[in-house]
Design a protein around this motif. Structure first.
Motif, PDB file in Angstrom:
ATOM      1  N   GLY A  53       0.798  -1.217   0.000  1.00  0.00           N
ATOM      2  CA  GLY A  53       0.000   0.000   0.000  1.00  0.00           C
ATOM      3  C   GLY A  53       0.834   1.271   0.000  1.00  0.00           C
ATOM      4  N   SER A  54       2.084   1.179   0.437  1.00  0.00           N
ATOM      5  CA  SER A  54       2.913   2.375   0.547  1.00  0.00           C
ATOM      6  C   SER A  54       3.927   2.525  -0.585  1.00  0.00           C
ATOM      7  CB  SER A  54       3.650   2.359   1.886  1.00  0.00           C
ATOM      8  OG  SER A  54       4.586   1.296   1.920  1.00  0.00           O
ATOM      9  N   ALA A  64       9.182 -11.589  -6.368  1.00  0.00           N
ATOM     10  CA  ALA A  64       9.331 -12.930  -5.808  1.00  0.00           C
ATOM     11  C   ALA A  64      10.205 -13.792  -6.705  1.00  0.00           C
ATOM     12  CB  ALA A  64       7.963 -13.575  -5.623  1.00  0.00           C
ATOM     13  N   GLY A  65      10.278 -13.477  -7.974  1.00  0.00           N
ATOM     14  CA  GLY A  65      11.120 -14.212  -8.909  1.00  0.00           C
ATOM     15  C   GLY A  65      12.565 -13.736  -8.931  1.00  0.00           C
ATOM     16  N   ASP A  76      -3.840  -0.391 -10.724  1.00  0.00           N
ATOM     17  CA  ASP A  76      -4.622  -0.984  -9.638  1.00  0.00           C
ATOM     18  C   ASP A  76      -3.991  -2.261  -9.101  1.00  0.00           C
ATOM     19  OD1 ASP A  76      -6.539   0.992  -9.658  1.00  0.00           O
ATOM     20  OD2 ASP A  76      -7.777  -0.047 -11.149  1.00  0.00           O
ATOM     21  N   ASP A  77      -3.742  -3.219  -9.977  1.00  0.00           N
ATOM     22  CA  ASP A  77      -3.228  -4.513  -9.525  1.00  0.00           C
ATOM     23  C   ASP A  77      -1.871  -4.855 -10.127  1.00  0.00           C
ATOM     24  OD1 ASP A  77      -4.132  -4.813 -12.085  1.00  0.00           O
ATOM     25  OD2 ASP A  77      -4.985  -6.803 -11.779  1.00  0.00           O
ATOM     26  N   ALA A  78      -1.240  -3.921 -10.816  1.00  0.00           N
ATOM     27  CA  ALA A  78       0.051  -4.182 -11.450  1.00  0.00           C
ATOM     28  C   ALA A  78       0.919  -2.936 -11.362  1.00  0.00           C
ATOM     29  CB  ALA A  78      -0.142  -4.583 -12.904  1.00  0.00           C
ATOM     30  N   LYS A  94       1.217  -6.695  -8.541  1.00  0.00           N
ATOM     31  CA  LYS A  94       1.611  -6.173  -7.227  1.00  0.00           C
ATOM     32  C   LYS A  94       1.889  -7.304  -6.246  1.00  0.00           C
ATOM     33  CE  LYS A  94      -0.344  -1.579  -6.634  1.00  0.00           C
ATOM     34  NZ  LYS A  94      -1.308  -0.782  -5.866  1.00  0.00           N
ATOM     35  N   SER A  95       1.144  -8.380  -6.376  1.00  0.00           N
ATOM     36  CA  SER A  95       1.321  -9.491  -5.440  1.00  0.00           C
ATOM     37  C   SER A  95       2.658 -10.188  -5.630  1.00  0.00           C
ATOM     38  CB  SER A  95       0.186 -10.498  -5.606  1.00  0.00           C
ATOM     39  OG  SER A  95       0.181 -11.021  -6.914  1.00  0.00           O
TER      40      SER A  95
END
Length: 108
Positions: A53-54, A64-65, A76-78, A94-95
């Motif tokens: 969020g920050s 993660a890779g 929004d999600d990327a 983002k995840s």
């Protein structure tokens, strides 16, 4: 009364009396599992959500890779990151962000 009948009576008597004592370790195991496994995982998840969020443009991130880059834009999600040395632009979810280093941290 035969010998086998008396052994059967002796074997059945302690089982009813000790059932409360045998359940005690199981009842103590549930709160222990919560404090050892579940609660720390919830804390890590909450910290990771706060980190996502920050994030802002210009932050250095590691996915993660294992891909490292600088954030160019946030959707929004990327996010779109610039990866050295060829300045490739990559869009990642983002995840997939594992860690963030802000400009202030990298400058000192």
């Amino acid at each position: 009364m035969s010998v086998t009948t008396s052994f059967a009576l002796l074997a059945a008597a302690p089982a009813g009396a000790g059932s409360g004592i045998t359940m005690l370790p199981l009842l103590l195991l549930i709160p222990l599992m919560y404090f050892v496994m579940i609660r720390p995982q919830q804390k890590r998840q909450k910290q990771w959500q706060q980190m996502l969020g920050s994030i802002k443009t210009g932050d250095r991130v590691t996915t993660a890779g294992g891909i490292r880059g600088i954030i160019l834009s946030i959707k929004d999600d990327a996010i779109i990151i610039r990866v050295a040395p060829d300045n490739l632009k990559i869009e990642v979810a983002k995840s997939a962000i594992a860690s963030v280093t802000t400009q202030e941290e990298s400058g000192s």
